[in-house]
Design a protein around this motif. Structure first.
Motif, mmCIF file in Angstrom:
data_model
loop_
_atom_site.group_PDB
_atom_site.id
_atom_site.type_symbol
_atom_site.label_atom_id
_atom_site.label_comp_id
_atom_site.label_asym_id
_atom_site.label_seq_id
_atom_site.Cartn_x
_atom_site.Cartn_y
_atom_site.Cartn_z
ATOM 1 N N UNK A 104 3.365 40.769 -1.305
ATOM 2 C CA UNK A 104 4.074 40.937 -0.031
ATOM 3 C C UNK A 104 3.127 41.400 1.074
ATOM 4 N N UNK A 105 1.803 41.338 0.829
ATOM 5 C CA UNK A 105 0.769 41.710 1.799
ATOM 6 C C UNK A 105 0.854 43.191 2.158
ATOM 7 N N UNK A 106 -0.065 43.975 1.621
ATOM 8 C CA UNK A 106 -0.107 45.413 1.875
ATOM 9 C C UNK A 106 -1.095 45.687 3.006
ATOM 10 N N UNK A 115 5.491 41.128 4.129
ATOM 11 C CA UNK A 115 6.305 39.970 3.754
ATOM 12 C C UNK A 115 7.644 40.442 3.191
ATOM 13 N N UNK A 116 8.723 39.774 3.568
ATOM 14 C CA UNK A 116 10.048 40.173 3.108
ATOM 15 C C UNK A 116 10.206 39.884 1.613
ATOM 16 N N UNK A 127 -2.979 38.738 16.038
ATOM 17 C CA UNK A 127 -1.785 38.729 15.199
ATOM 18 C C UNK A 127 -2.148 38.327 13.772
ATOM 19 N N UNK A 128 -1.610 39.069 12.813
ATOM 20 C CA UNK A 128 -1.818 38.813 11.394
ATOM 21 C C UNK A 128 -0.567 38.147 10.843
ATOM 22 N N UNK A 129 -0.738 36.965 10.241
ATOM 23 C CA UNK A 129 0.349 36.232 9.605
ATOM 24 C C UNK A 129 0.167 36.295 8.092
ATOM 25 N N UNK A 130 1.252 36.591 7.384
ATOM 26 C CA UNK A 130 1.254 36.526 5.922
ATOM 27 C C UNK A 130 2.660 36.170 5.476
ATOM 28 N N UNK A 131 2.803 35.079 4.726
ATOM 29 C CA UNK A 131 4.135 34.660 4.327
ATOM 30 C C UNK A 131 5.026 34.484 5.537
ATOM 31 N N UNK A 132 6.165 35.195 5.537
ATOM 32 C CA UNK A 132 7.079 35.124 6.674
ATOM 33 C C UNK A 132 6.939 36.337 7.594
ATOM 34 N N UNK A 136 -2.032 36.841 -4.688
ATOM 35 C CA UNK A 136 -2.370 35.504 -5.155
ATOM 36 C C UNK A 136 -1.435 34.456 -4.566
ATOM 37 N N UNK A 137 -2.031 33.395 -3.984
ATOM 38 C CA UNK A 137 -1.310 32.239 -3.451
ATOM 39 C C UNK A 137 -0.353 32.566 -2.304
ATOM 40 N N UNK A 138 -0.605 33.659 -1.599
ATOM 41 C CA UNK A 138 0.210 34.007 -0.440
ATOM 42 C C UNK A 138 -0.465 33.470 0.824
#
Length: 299
Positions: free
Chosen positions: A131-133, A181-182, A59-64, A79-81
């Motif tokens: 938002x993580x691409x 990311x939303x 599972x990949x987590x990024x932000x929410x 940056x900073x995510x």
């Protein structure tokens, strides 16, 4: 490359700050590592990150955001995510060559665009990276090949590799490029969360077949109610949903990569009840466990 909690430009912690020091006289930092690894945790850094997973699934987590990954997964992290990749592995198992990645400051990309207007489209790439691409299909394969090759190239050639990779992100078709990311996500909601979230993720991953809310809360040194709110706020997904995603991901791997009986896979994935396992598996994948094995096992 070292990691330590801290503050960049007056910004409070939102994950564990990874301090990335490029080699002398270079702007691009390329590296690779296996899993588990001290660098493989929920963290953030000022640099953008282009990341390839070469082996394993999880599972990949990024932000929410949260999504499944498998070998060939390519992502661009802004940056900073805060972000993390959690692989499903057996106790004692190690993925020796899981990660290939490079880092570069977004300011460097913007300076390039100011000199070469042909790369002006990279500004939109940087905005989407917040938002993580995630790439797929041919776009992911091309970017992955370039990122791996970058490790064999001299510093000057790496600049050309980076431009080529960013160009792939810029021109990837909508069906091969998505953000995770939303739009509403605010990294500040995770201030000071690094120790708790990493402790919880580590405990959940190691005890996936029997973990409970109380267990995870104890690992994070919180009460269950506080931990439940904390996890939802920081990870963007409820604790029970997160555990279910990890468990079904484990079941998918075991169904496609082993000949174990479905009943044993059910128990190893934390389900004592067959009907509950089948229902959750169907909700998550759209298939029954038997149909999934038939469709995804190597021929």
């Amino acid at each position: 490359m070292s990691s330590l909690p801290g503050n960049v430009g007056g910004r409070p912690d939102s994950g564990s700050l990874e301090v990335i020091v490029p080699d002398g006289g270079t702007a691009i930092r390329w590296t690779s590592h296996g899993y588990p690894n001290s660098l493989a945790k929920w963290h953030y850094h000022p640099q953008i990150e282009i990341h390839l997973i070469r082996e394993g699934s999880g599972q990949f987590m990024a932000g929410d955001g949260l999504m499944s990954f498998e070998a060939g997964h390519v992502a661009l992290i802004g940056s900073n995510l805060p972000h993390n990749w959690i692989s499903d592995i057996r106790p004692g198992e190690r993925l020796a060559h899981r990660d290939v990645l490079c880092h570069v400051r977004p300011q460097t990309i913007r300076m390039l665009s100011s000199v070469f207007p042909e790369t002006a489209g990279f500004e939109q790439v940087l905005r989407r990276a917040l938002h993580a691409v995630v790439l797929s299909g041919e776009s992911a394969r091309q970017a992955a090949d370039l990122l791996v090759a970058m490790g064999e190239h001299d510093e000057d050639r790496r600049v050309a590799d980076l431009i080529a990779i960013l160009s792939i992100f810029e021109h990837a078709s909508p069906d091969e490029s998505r953000t995770l990311v939303t739009p509403e996500y605010n990294p500040m909601v995770a201030v000071g969360a690094e120790d708790g979230i990493n402790a919880a993720i580590s405990y959940i991953s190691k005890h996936l077949d029997e973990v409970s809310l109380q267990d995870a809360a104890d690992a994070a040194s919180m009460s269950p109610s506080t931990f439940s709110r904390f996890f939802k706020r920081v990870a963007g997904i409820g604790f029970a949903d997160f555990v279910r995603r990890l468990r079904i991901g484990r079941a998918c791997r075991l169904l496609s990569c082993t000949d174990m009986p479905v009943a044993r896979i059910q128990r190893m994935s934390g389900y004592s009840n067959a009907s509950n396992f089948n229902r959750r598996f169907l909700e998550e994948t759209g298939l029954t466990p038997s149909a999934y094995r038939k469709n995804y096992s190597p021929r």
